[in-house]
Design a protein around this motif. Sequence first.
Motif, PDB file in Angstrom:
ATOM      1  N   ASN A   1       0.340 -17.288  -2.010  1.00 25.63           N
ATOM      2  CA  ASN A   1       0.258 -15.855  -2.285  1.00 25.63           C
ATOM      3  C   ASN A   1       1.297 -15.060  -1.510  1.00 25.63           C
ATOM      4  OD1 ASN A   1      -2.338 -15.460  -4.023  1.00 25.63           O
ATOM      5  ND2 ASN A   1      -2.947 -16.909  -2.428  1.00 25.63           N
ATOM      6  N   ASP A   2       2.406 -15.724  -1.158  1.00 24.96           N
ATOM      7  CA  ASP A   2       3.536 -15.060  -0.499  1.00 24.96           C
ATOM      8  C   ASP A   2       3.121 -14.278   0.736  1.00 24.96           C
ATOM      9  OD1 ASP A   2       5.327 -15.998  -2.443  1.00 24.96           O
ATOM     10  OD2 ASP A   2       4.834 -14.348  -3.789  1.00 24.96           O
ATOM     11  N   GLY A   3       2.184 -14.833   1.499  1.00 19.38           N
ATOM     12  CA  GLY A   3       1.772 -14.214   2.751  1.00 19.38           C
ATOM     13  C   GLY A   3       0.757 -13.096   2.623  1.00 19.38           C
ATOM     14  N   SER A   4       0.331 -12.780   1.387  1.00 19.37           N
ATOM     15  CA  SER A   4      -0.656 -11.701   1.196  1.00 19.37           C
ATOM     16  C   SER A   4      -2.031 -12.153   1.682  1.00 19.37           C
ATOM     17  CB  SER A   4      -0.737 -11.310  -0.278  1.00 19.37           C
ATOM     18  OG  SER A   4      -1.830 -10.432  -0.499  1.00 19.37           O
ATOM     19  N   ARG A   5      -2.519 -11.528   2.735  1.00 22.31           N
ATOM     20  CA  ARG A   5      -3.827 -11.907   3.285  1.00 22.31           C
ATOM     21  C   ARG A   5      -4.957 -11.517   2.334  1.00 22.31           C
ATOM     22  NH1 ARG A   5      -3.201 -10.390   9.746  1.00 22.31           N
ATOM     23  NH2 ARG A   5      -1.514 -11.874  10.183  1.00 22.31           N
ATOM     24  N   LYS A   6      -4.781 -10.411   1.646  1.00 21.92           N
ATOM     25  CA  LYS A   6      -5.814  -9.959   0.713  1.00 21.92           C
ATOM     26  C   LYS A   6      -6.002 -10.975  -0.412  1.00 21.92           C
ATOM     27  CE  LYS A   6      -7.229  -6.016  -2.105  1.00 21.92           C
ATOM     28  NZ  LYS A   6      -6.892  -4.618  -2.529  1.00 21.92           N
ATOM     29  N   LEU A   7      -4.875 -11.425  -1.003  1.00 17.52           N
ATOM     30  CA  LEU A   7      -4.954 -12.396  -2.099  1.00 17.52           C
ATOM     31  C   LEU A   7      -5.430 -13.755  -1.595  1.00 17.52           C
ATOM     32  CD1 LEU A   7      -1.671 -11.524  -4.055  1.00 17.52           C
ATOM     33  CD2 LEU A   7      -4.017 -10.887  -4.640  1.00 17.52           C
ATOM     34  N   ALA A   8      -4.975 -14.133  -0.406  1.00 12.60           N
ATOM     35  CA  ALA A   8      -5.398 -15.415   0.161  1.00 12.60           C
ATOM     36  C   ALA A   8      -6.895 -15.418   0.424  1.00 12.60           C
ATOM     37  CB  ALA A   8      -4.624 -15.709   1.446  1.00 12.60           C
ATOM     38  N   ALA A   9      -7.412 -14.315   0.960  1.00 17.36           N
ATOM     39  CA  ALA A   9      -8.853 -14.220   1.233  1.00 17.36           C
ATOM     40  C   ALA A   9      -9.652 -14.342  -0.050  1.00 17.36           C
ATOM     41  CB  ALA A   9      -9.167 -12.901   1.947  1.00 17.36           C
TER      42      ALA A   9
END
Length: 391
Positions: free
Chosen positions: A363-371
């Motif tokens: 997710n290119d470092g996106s914490r929101k998407l990773a979560a």
Amino acid sequence: MQRIFGYTMLIQEIQSIKQRYGIVGTNQVLNRAIEIAVQVAPTDLSVLITGESGVGKEHFPHIIHDYSNRKHAPYFSVNCGAIPEGTIESELFGHEKGAYTDAKGDRKGYFEIADGGTLFLDEVGELPIAMQSKLLRVLETGEFIKMGASKIQKTNVRVVAATNIDLPKAIAEGRFREDLYYRLNTIEIKVPALRERKEDIPLLFRKFAADFSEQYRMPVVRLTEEANQVLQSYYWKGNIRQLKNVAEQVNVMETNHEITADTLRKYLPITEASGIQLASKSQASSDAFMNERELLYKVLFDMKRDMTEMRQQLNGLLTQTQAAAPAPNYTQEDYQTVEVMRDEPVSIDEMTKESIRRELERNDGSRKLAAAALGMSERTLYRKLKEYGLS
């Protein structure tokens, strides 16, 4: 037809809204909540959406925005509970260069970039007291000041807020401002807990099972009548989010696709079975347990899927080359290396860390998407990143 405050909507209209926003269920309280959202949408009244964690509160700000006169203007969602206390003022109101040590340039906050549109403040009950007074000022006057600035700016933003905590109790304990509560709570939309929508539980499970069947390319699991009864009698403290998690676990882990009551019970924590809660467990510890459990299953699912893909690729390669390729000439040293690799244990922490690292890369470092991909809250992900030294 259903009637609320003199406002009437056809059942067909409500059903159309459900299909548009992916809402599943026929519960009358749920229908009433949708109807109120549509009714209040054309106004500029502040709306407070209440309900337990995992009930689907996030659908209603979208309904309100899309059925309002602001539907062509910006819509932004802010999780107040996931933003560190030290940066939340900058997130909401922006800052000027030099406002604090890391402020290398000017930054617009959500109240500025959402001007003319709708701002959804999720977990508003988690806002620090100092920020609550600044939020109250914006709601009452439409004015705010950036960090490090002296100039007052104006904004025209429709605020929709949501919370899963008891705000009157938080007011009594001094954790939430009473004046802000009444300013946010001009109109309240109560979203029912899943245990209050028993008739919708089998529908939701079938929907999730079908989705995961397509996602993992597996046959759809089906519940026996007794298993359906267990499903409907369960307490579901985690609500729809927990039901979705259980549906995923069952769909991936079970090889027999007719699920009996006994099989289903394996995936239901005993502390909540049949609606019985253990008084010795606090809300916080139970929520933490569910987050850890969900993450562990996610790690196991990823491992199983990766192993399946590797097996399919290897089988394809073997089929193509088996006739022409000479037999491998392994040495005793090779076998000893394999034995060492096989015997080395891999801890749950290591698997979890690898799963988090992989989702961040995807997710290119996106914490929101990773979560979201990991099935955990952003707050839990932040804690894990710090724990594993990944932040």
